[in-house]
Design a protein around this motif. Sequence first.
Motif, PDB file in Angstrom:
ATOM      1  N   GLU A 264      -7.017   5.143  -4.993  1.00 22.05           N
ATOM      2  CA  GLU A 264      -6.152   6.117  -4.327  1.00 22.05           C
ATOM      3  C   GLU A 264      -6.467   7.534  -4.790  1.00 22.05           C
ATOM      4  OE1 GLU A 264      -4.109   5.387  -1.826  1.00 22.05           O
ATOM      5  OE2 GLU A 264      -4.662   3.281  -2.001  1.00 22.05           O
TER       6      GLU A 264
ATOM      7  N   GLY B   2     -11.691  11.411   0.836  1.00 23.59           N
ATOM      8  CA  GLY B   2     -12.094  10.171   1.483  1.00 23.59           C
ATOM      9  C   GLY B   2     -13.069   9.421   0.601  1.00 23.59           C
TER      10      GLY B   2
ATOM     11  N   HIS C  90      -8.282   5.665   8.327  1.00 25.58           N
ATOM     12  CA  HIS C  90      -7.982   4.989   7.062  1.00 25.58           C
ATOM     13  C   HIS C  90      -7.931   3.474   7.275  1.00 25.58           C
ATOM     14  CE1 HIS C  90      -6.309   4.395   3.079  1.00 25.58           C
ATOM     15  NE2 HIS C  90      -5.397   3.610   3.629  1.00 25.58           N
ATOM     16  N   GLY C  91      -8.682   2.741   6.459  1.00 17.69           N
ATOM     17  CA  GLY C  91      -8.675   1.286   6.529  1.00 17.69           C
ATOM     18  C   GLY C  91      -9.749   0.684   7.416  1.00 17.69           C
TER      19      GLY C  91
ATOM     20  N   THR D  83     -14.975  -0.493   3.202  1.00 15.48           N
ATOM     21  CA  THR D  83     -13.718  -0.004   3.749  1.00 15.48           C
ATOM     22  C   THR D  83     -13.675   1.505   3.585  1.00 15.48           C
ATOM     23  OG1 THR D  83     -12.572  -2.060   3.208  1.00 15.48           O
ATOM     24  CG2 THR D  83     -11.194  -0.142   3.611  1.00 15.48           C
TER      25      THR D  83
ATOM     26  N   ALA E 257      -9.850   8.685  -3.215  1.00 13.37           N
ATOM     27  CA  ALA E 257      -9.752   8.942  -1.776  1.00 13.37           C
ATOM     28  C   ALA E 257      -8.902  10.169  -1.450  1.00 13.37           C
ATOM     29  CB  ALA E 257      -9.182   7.720  -1.065  1.00 13.37           C
TER      30      ALA E 257
ATOM     31  N   LEU F 231     -11.520   4.854   3.242  1.00 12.64           N
ATOM     32  CA  LEU F 231     -10.200   5.263   2.781  1.00 12.64           C
ATOM     33  C   LEU F 231     -10.073   6.770   2.898  1.00 12.64           C
ATOM     34  CD1 LEU F 231     -10.106   3.175  -0.507  1.00 12.64           C
ATOM     35  CD2 LEU F 231      -9.133   2.559   1.701  1.00 12.64           C
ATOM     36  N   GLU F 232      -8.906   7.216   3.363  1.00 12.05           N
ATOM     37  CA  GLU F 232      -8.643   8.646   3.458  1.00 12.05           C
ATOM     38  C   GLU F 232      -7.147   8.845   3.265  1.00 12.05           C
ATOM     39  OE1 GLU F 232      -9.741  12.275   6.440  1.00 12.05           O
ATOM     40  OE2 GLU F 232      -9.090  10.411   7.352  1.00 12.05           O
ATOM     41  N   ARG F 233      -6.776   9.744   2.400  1.00 13.85           N
ATOM     42  CA  ARG F 233      -5.350  10.041   2.160  1.00 13.85           C
ATOM     43  C   ARG F 233      -5.076  11.492   2.382  1.00 13.85           C
ATOM     44  NH1 ARG F 233      -2.570   5.684   2.707  1.00 13.85           N
ATOM     45  NH2 ARG F 233      -3.126   4.059   1.336  1.00 13.85           N
TER      46      ARG F 233
END
Length: 153
Positions: free
Chosen positions: A52, A59, A137-138, A149, A55, A151-153
């Motif tokens: 987390e 990302g 995301h995902g 995978t 990302a 991931l981007e937050r």
Amino acid sequence: MHCPECGLLNPEAARYCQRCGAFLARVGEVEGGTTEAYQIDESGELRPVDIEEVAAGTGALVIRAGGGRAGEVFELAADRVTIGRSPDSDVFLDDVTVSRNHAVIVRRRDGFYIDDLGSLNGTYVNRRRIDSHRLAHGDELQIGKYKLTFLER
């Protein structure tokens, strides 16, 4: 959790999609167990990381399966990240099913895009072959035998 195959919103505890039966993998998880996330530092040593955290803001790509590298994390800090079998690639995937210059992830104003670079075996996002695709995301990417995978937050 949204199904990567059909998009149906499933209960958080679900392991398989109620509509299409696709496996609903969680971040860092592969069928049959969980994998610790890591990056390889300058000295070649494995360094555990918090997915987390990596990302956040930039990302990341996490290898979920393939090549015995499950859990390896690649931060997408640059505006252009190359993926391929060439040792010069930012994301080096050493397998004959991966082209030397297979794909590129580009950061644009509206998000991250993955573009296939004319690879022989193709680039897949959520099990669909793509030429260019805006990543969410995902999303599950398949490049050769590797499953990753986004991931981007």
